[in-house]
Design a protein around this motif. Structure first.
Motif, short mmCIF file in Angstrom:
data_model
loop_
_atom_site.label_atom_id
_atom_site.label_comp_id
_atom_site.label_asym_id
_atom_site.label_seq_id
_atom_site.Cartn_x
_atom_site.Cartn_y
_atom_site.Cartn_z
N ARG A 128 0.70 -1.17 -0.04
CA ARG A 128 0.01 0.13 -0.03
C ARG A 128 0.70 1.33 -0.03
N MET A 129 2.06 1.19 0.92
CA MET A 129 2.86 2.32 0.75
C MET A 129 4.06 2.17 -0.04
N GLY A 130 4.05 1.44 -0.96
CA GLY A 130 5.19 1.10 -1.95
C GLY A 130 5.76 2.24 -2.59
N HIS A 131 5.19 3.48 -2.69
CA HIS A 131 5.65 4.49 -3.38
C HIS A 131 6.35 5.35 -2.62
N GLU A 132 6.68 5.13 -1.33
CA GLU A 132 7.29 5.71 -0.29
C GLU A 132 8.98 5.18 0.03
N ALA A 133 9.97 6.12 -0.05
CA ALA A 133 11.24 5.59 0.02
C ALA A 133 11.27 5.30 1.60
N LYS A 134 11.26 4.15 1.98
CA LYS A 134 11.25 4.05 3.43
C LYS A 134 12.74 3.68 4.03
N GLY A 135 13.71 3.33 3.12
CA GLY A 135 14.97 3.13 3.66
C GLY A 135 15.62 4.13 4.76
N LYS A 136 16.78 3.71 5.17
CA LYS A 136 17.33 4.52 6.37
C LYS A 136 17.66 5.80 5.85
N LEU A 137 16.94 6.81 7.17
CA LEU A 137 17.23 8.28 6.95
C LEU A 137 18.70 8.48 7.30
N TYR A 138 19.56 9.12 6.45
CA TYR A 138 20.91 9.53 6.94
C TYR A 138 20.79 11.02 7.46
N SER A 139 21.73 11.15 8.67
CA SER A 139 21.53 12.15 9.45
C SER A 139 21.73 13.41 8.49
N LEU A 140 21.07 14.59 8.87
CA LEU A 140 21.31 15.90 8.26
C LEU A 140 22.69 16.48 8.54
N GLU A 141 23.19 16.15 9.64
CA GLU A 141 24.36 16.55 10.24
C GLU A 141 25.65 16.07 9.14
N SER A 142 25.49 15.01 8.26
CA SER A 142 26.19 14.34 7.37
C SER A 142 26.11 15.06 5.82
#
Length: 746
Positions: free
Chosen positions: A533-547
């Motif tokens: 149902r939510m296949g359109h969303e990139a659910k992979g790991k969020l990388y820190s904005l700090e990086s």
């Protein structure tokens, strides 16, 4: 100023021709009988194939079929591929068969459609932003069929499509005839696409005034009236719900001469393009308009601007251009076409993008023909069929070049052929070759783009002097003869485009082209979507904005740090990154926006971001599933149900409350979820609320009046689907609930 029909413009080799070819393969990979299945089900006719899954069998049944008609019609007009015409004629004949079986002009794929529409006809209307009588955006759904039938007639002259369209229009006219103005406006609270536009089109085609009256009647006054008063009431609204309405306001205004409605459309366009759009032309975060003075949530989210929004903003820009003859609409159209629309399709494997995050080091997901039936697939199969619609335009006498795309124009009525040869934007030159059977005197107008500082033009090798300025046409008047050549030089400069909220986040652009850098190819979970149902969303790991890489320069000379590597390939370098056109960047995480600061600011900002991101990423790592209450897709995705419920946007949050009950289905992935956390905006008495999961009471672990922490019964720990029901007791409204999380740890 008039447009040329798609049949008059042929794309030649280049990125747009490639995009058209890739889209053609995707269109042909779809099965018409599967797309027709919802209509046959509704008409109680035998199926020829089982319907598709995903959104096509979970409430929005039939919506892709309408888009598919439009895509077939426009791609046929652009390519003359006979298989497309055969499929279109077949689909129209099947829809006509369904309409005949229904016997009242109706044809549709909406689940339990006959029961649903009968309730509407009787005035039994309970509308919210995405649910009308507990049905998922039925007016939006049927609008796609209206538009598809219109396009089948207008682009291929399919007379049967017009007959079905008129029958459907007359059915809808009868449907709403008993309803009061108040009831109709209540119905319009639910997303309904461009229903006012298609009825205005029906009037334009048939000249029957009743259709124009319907178009006026089904224009949503809650959106229109503030726009007429030049009041910005857009923050928090579902973005793509509003844009088609405004296209309709502009269309109606063109037909009835209502200047207020047209001015409202102009105000809306100015607001979105100047205050709400990012560098690639898109707008919205998690599908909604964010505050104009704060784009931080968009920078943090994995759900950036939605492609459907830009699809509709191009349609609005085109309509306003032909109405106002103002080239600022072309400047925005060009920027959005190259940077969002062109980038929203995988250039070799095919597949369409729903969200384009601007969060540094995140990525996009691509649809697949058998698994993905999202709204952005419907608009996506259309997007790449009609690139020829605005490359050129004309008046009775003169010809205008609007976009620098390799193509051939045949203006049959004037016996003029114009061939454009260019590798723009990889080259800053475009050559135009005039072909005539006899000499003719007329103007050729060349658009002077907003981003070009010093345009130069030669005709047959001779430099041409002109006085036109940016966002105007450079008019060349002469007696043209066969073989005349025009050479246009369009110098491009590298510059920064900041977010509209006055923050220090900027995109790097070269001319109209957004440059971005590949940052990583790891953790691209679901890059090519499955049927979830939510296949359109990139659910992979969020990388820190700090990086994220920042543009750091003590003298604010950020552009001096960006060095050209290969201008023919539009490649530049900064720090350890290689910048390239965003529309060429695929199958990777990327960075498009960069903070600008001096070294002292960089040091302080890094520490602040580190602390902030540590909290955010820890929370996300502890979260199995979450619902942003009051937002359309998250609630639909989690099977929202409820009674006596309201939703809204206040205090920077979307919310939902109830005087009866609301329920959602959470997915307990890997069976790790043990707790539920509910974030609210109001204080409340605990006795006035009760909580069940799968009909079993939840234990309240803690309640600080803003976060309610609940423990899931051990009997449900091994269950993947958890239905959470929140009930209001004692006749008192629940607090405004803005987020629900399923977590591992309390």
């Amino acid at each position: 100023m008039q447009s040329f029909p798609l049949q008059s413009v042929q794309l030649t080799e280049g990125v747009f021709k490639n995009a058209q070819d890739v889209d053609l393969k995707y269109i042909l990979a779809l099965n018409p009988d599967k797309l027709l299945a919802p209509y046959l089900i509704d008409a109680s006719l035998p199926l020829k194939a089982e319907r598709y899954g995903n959104w096509e069998s979970s409430g929005l049944d039939g919506h892709i079929g309408g888009h598919y008609l439009s895509a077939l019609a426009m791609m046929y007009a652009s390519t003359k591929n006979t298989e497309l015409k055969s499929r279109l004629d077949y689909m129209v004949s099947e829809l006509a068969r369904c309409q005949a079986k229904n016997g009242n002009g109706y044809v549709g794929g909406i689940p339990q459609g006959k029961v649903f529409w009968e309730r509407i006809h009787k005035g039994d209307i309970d509308g919210s932003s995405f649910g009308l009588n507990n049905t998922w955006v039925p007016l939006y759904n049927i609008h796609k069929l209206f538009a598809g039938l219109r396009d089948a007639y207008q682009f291929t002259n399919n007379k049967q499509a017009l007959q079905v369209l008129i029958g459907l229009g007359d059915w809808f006219t009868d449907l709403i005839k008993p309803l009061s103005e108040e009831q109709i406006q209540t119905m319009l609270r639910t997303e309904h696409g461009g229903m006012n536009e298609v009825f205005a089109d029906l009037y334009e085609i048939t000249k029957d005034k009743k259709y124009l009256q319907i178009a006026e009647k089904i224009s949503h006054k809650a959106i229109l009236n503030p726009l007429i008063q030049h009041q910005d009431k857009l923050t928090g609204l579902h973005a793509n719900t509003q844009i088609p309405k405004v296209i309709g306001f502009e269309k109606v205004a063109q037909l009835n001469g209502n200047k207020d409605w047209s001015d409202a459309a102009v105000y809306f366009w100015n607001n979105l393009t100047q205050k709400r759009s990012v560098a690639f032309g898109g707008n919205s975060v998690r599908e909604h308009f964010n505050p104009t003075n704060d784009f931080s949530k968009m920078l943090e989210s994995n759900q950036g601007p939605e492609t459907c929004n830009s699809y509709n903003m191009l349609r609005l820009s085109k309509a306003l251009f032909f109405d106002k003859n103002d080239l600022q609409y072309l400047d925005f159209y060009e920027k959005t076409l190259y940077n969002h629309i062109l980038s929203s399709q995988h250039p070799t494997k095919g597949g369409f993008v729903y969200f384009t995050p601007i969060r540094p080091s995140h990525y996009r997901v691509y649809s697949q023909p058998e698994t993905s039936m999202w709204c952005c697939v419907g608009s996506g199969i259309e997007n790449h069929t009609k690139y020829g619609e605005l490359i050129y335009s004309h008046n009775q006498q003169d010809l205008f070049v609007n976009l620098f795309i390799p193509s051939v124009l045949n203006w049959a009525e004037r016996d003029i052929k114009l061939t454009q040869k260019t590798q723009f934007p990889h080259s800053n030159r475009s050559e135009l070759i005039v072909s005539l059977k006899q000499t003719k005197n007329f103007n050729i107008g060349i658009r002077f783009p907003k981003w070009a500082n010093n345009v130069k033009i030669w005709v047959n090798g001779k430099n041409q002097a002109f006085t036109a300025k940016s966002s105007e046409y450079i008019l060349i008047n002469r007696k043209w003869k066969n073989g005349d050549k025009i050479l246009v030089e369009l110098p491009m400069q590298t510059h920064l485009e900041y977010l509209p909220d006055s923050s220090n986040w900027a995109a790097i652009m070269h001319g109209p082209i957004v440059l971005a850098a590949k940052t990583d190819t790891a953790n691209l979970d679901g890059l090519f979507a499955d049927d979830s149902r939510m296949g359109h969303e990139a659910k992979g790991k969020l990388y820190s904005l700090e990086s994220a890489v920042a543009l750091v320069a003590d003298n604010r000379g950020y552009l001096e740090k960006i060095k050209p590597v290969n201008l023919q390939e539009l490649k530049f370098s900064y720090s350890n990154l290689t910048l390239m056109p965003f529309f060429e960047l695929h199958d990777a995480r990327y960075q498009m926006y960069f903070q600008t600061m001096n070294s002292e600011e960089f040091k302080k900002n890094t520490e602040n971001l580190k602390n902030y991101e540590k909290q955010i990423l820890a929370l996300e790592a502890n979260t199995i599933d979450k619902i942003n209450c009051g937002e359309q897709q998250p609630e639909v995705d989690h099977n929202y149900k409820g009674e006596k419920s309201d939703s809204g946007y206040e205090e920077g949050h979307f919310w939902r409350n109830t005087k009866s009950f609301i329920s959602y289905q959470l997915t307990n992935k890997n069976l790790e979820g043990r707790n539920i956390e509910i974030a609210v905006l109001d204080k409340f008495k605990q006795d006035n609320l009760s909580f069940l999961v799968n009909d079993k009471p939840l234990e309240i672990v803690s309640n600080d009046n803003k976060i309610i922490k609940l423990k899931i019964p051990e009997t449900e720990n091994s269950t993947q689907n958890l239905v959470l029901k929140i009930s209001a007791n004692n006749g008192v409204y629940s607090p405004r609930i803005h987020q629900i999380r399923l977590t591992i740890k309390p």
